[in-house]
Design a protein around this motif. Structure first.
Motif, PDB file in Angstrom:
ATOM      1  N   ARG A 164       0.842  -1.208   0.000  1.00 50.05           N
ATOM      2  CA  ARG A 164       0.000   0.000   0.000  1.00 50.05           C
ATOM      3  C   ARG A 164       0.875   1.254   0.000  1.00 50.05           C
ATOM      4  NH1 ARG A 164      -3.009  -3.050   3.463  1.00 50.05           N
ATOM      5  NH2 ARG A 164      -2.134  -2.100   5.326  1.00 50.05           N
ATOM      6  N   LEU A 165       1.958   1.235   0.743  1.00 48.58           N
ATOM      7  CA  LEU A 165       2.866   2.392   0.764  1.00 48.58           C
ATOM      8  C   LEU A 165       3.505   2.605  -0.601  1.00 48.58           C
ATOM      9  CD1 LEU A 165       4.465   1.855   4.269  1.00 48.58           C
ATOM     10  CD2 LEU A 165       2.925   3.720   3.597  1.00 48.58           C
ATOM     11  N   ARG A 166       3.869   1.517  -1.281  1.00 44.96           N
ATOM     12  CA  ARG A 166       4.424   1.647  -2.630  1.00 44.96           C
ATOM     13  C   ARG A 166       3.381   2.244  -3.578  1.00 44.96           C
ATOM     14  NH1 ARG A 166       3.788   0.469  -7.375  1.00 44.96           N
ATOM     15  NH2 ARG A 166       2.225  -1.086  -6.906  1.00 44.96           N
ATOM     16  N   GLN A 167       2.143   1.795  -3.454  1.00 44.00           N
ATOM     17  CA  GLN A 167       1.077   2.339  -4.291  1.00 44.00           C
ATOM     18  C   GLN A 167       0.859   3.823  -3.998  1.00 44.00           C
ATOM     19  OE1 GLN A 167      -2.257  -0.247  -3.486  1.00 44.00           O
ATOM     20  NE2 GLN A 167      -1.444  -1.884  -4.779  1.00 44.00           N
ATOM     21  N   MET A 168       0.942   4.192  -2.717  1.00 45.79           N
ATOM     22  CA  MET A 168       0.790   5.596  -2.341  1.00 45.79           C
ATOM     23  C   MET A 168       1.922   6.433  -2.923  1.00 45.79           C
ATOM     24  SD  MET A 168      -0.516   4.990   1.552  1.00 45.79           S
ATOM     25  CE  MET A 168      -0.477   6.676   2.063  1.00 45.79           C
ATOM     26  N   LEU A 169       3.124   5.873  -2.933  1.00 44.83           N
ATOM     27  CA  LEU A 169       4.263   6.576  -3.527  1.00 44.83           C
ATOM     28  C   LEU A 169       4.024   6.785  -5.019  1.00 44.83           C
ATOM     29  CD1 LEU A 169       7.112   7.723  -3.078  1.00 44.83           C
ATOM     30  CD2 LEU A 169       7.995   5.436  -3.567  1.00 44.83           C
TER      31      LEU A 169
END
Length: 166
Positions: A122-127
């Motif tokens: 999810r953090l990668r997607q947010m990035l």
């Protein structure tokens, strides 16, 4: 008394210079982010904490695309600006307690303890969404693009989550 005060002042100045040199040796000059050396000093204790507490440790990598095109078309100063813009995008993850680092050239890492591999993804997607937002809301000479990957696992366990790359 005068000699003692002078000695104390000199000592304080030397300490100040030593602290400034230490800071410069741990941070990238262009982006102000932690460099590879600084990352080792900050991330290793987090990794060791993840090992001790059997918590999930994540690494999110980002590698800029088309830097040769930007450098060749717009010049190396614009290439440097692209890297600085990208560094600000990566630093978006600092609000989620990840340590963000400019590894070298056009490569960045964010690392830290996360709840699980799904949170890391999810953090990668947010990035990725933050990069899209910056390209849309802060137009520049061209869009900045990057490949991103994530790896997350509890250190020392066999159960690991694979690398996603987009």
């Amino acid at each position: 008394l005068s000699a003692s005060l002078s000695s104390m002042s000199l000592h304080a100045t030397v300490q100040s210079y030593a602290a400034a040199l230490e800071d410069m040796s741990n941070h990238d000059v262009m982006t102000g982010m932690l460099n590879r050396r600084g990352m080792g000093q900050v991330v290793m204790p987090l990794f060791e904490q993840a090992v001790r507490e059997q918590r999930c440790f994540a690494i999110i990598s980002l590698d800029a695309n088309n830097m040769k095109y930007i450098n060749d078309t717009f010049g190396h100063l614009k290439g440097d600006e692209a890297i600085c813009r990208l560094s600000r995008v990566v630093q978006y993850l600092e609000q989620y307690d990840l340590v963000c680092t400019h590894i070298s050239g056009d490569e960045f890492l964010a690392a830290g303890i996360v709840k699980d591999a799904a949170e890391a993804e999810r953090l990668r997607q947010m990035l990725d969404q933050e990069l899209t937002r910056v390209n849309r809301e802060d137009p520049w000479c061209c869009d900045i693009e990057a490949g991103m990957g994530v790896y997350a696992a509890v250190p020392g366990t066999i159960a690991t989550k694979s690398i996603w790359w987009s």
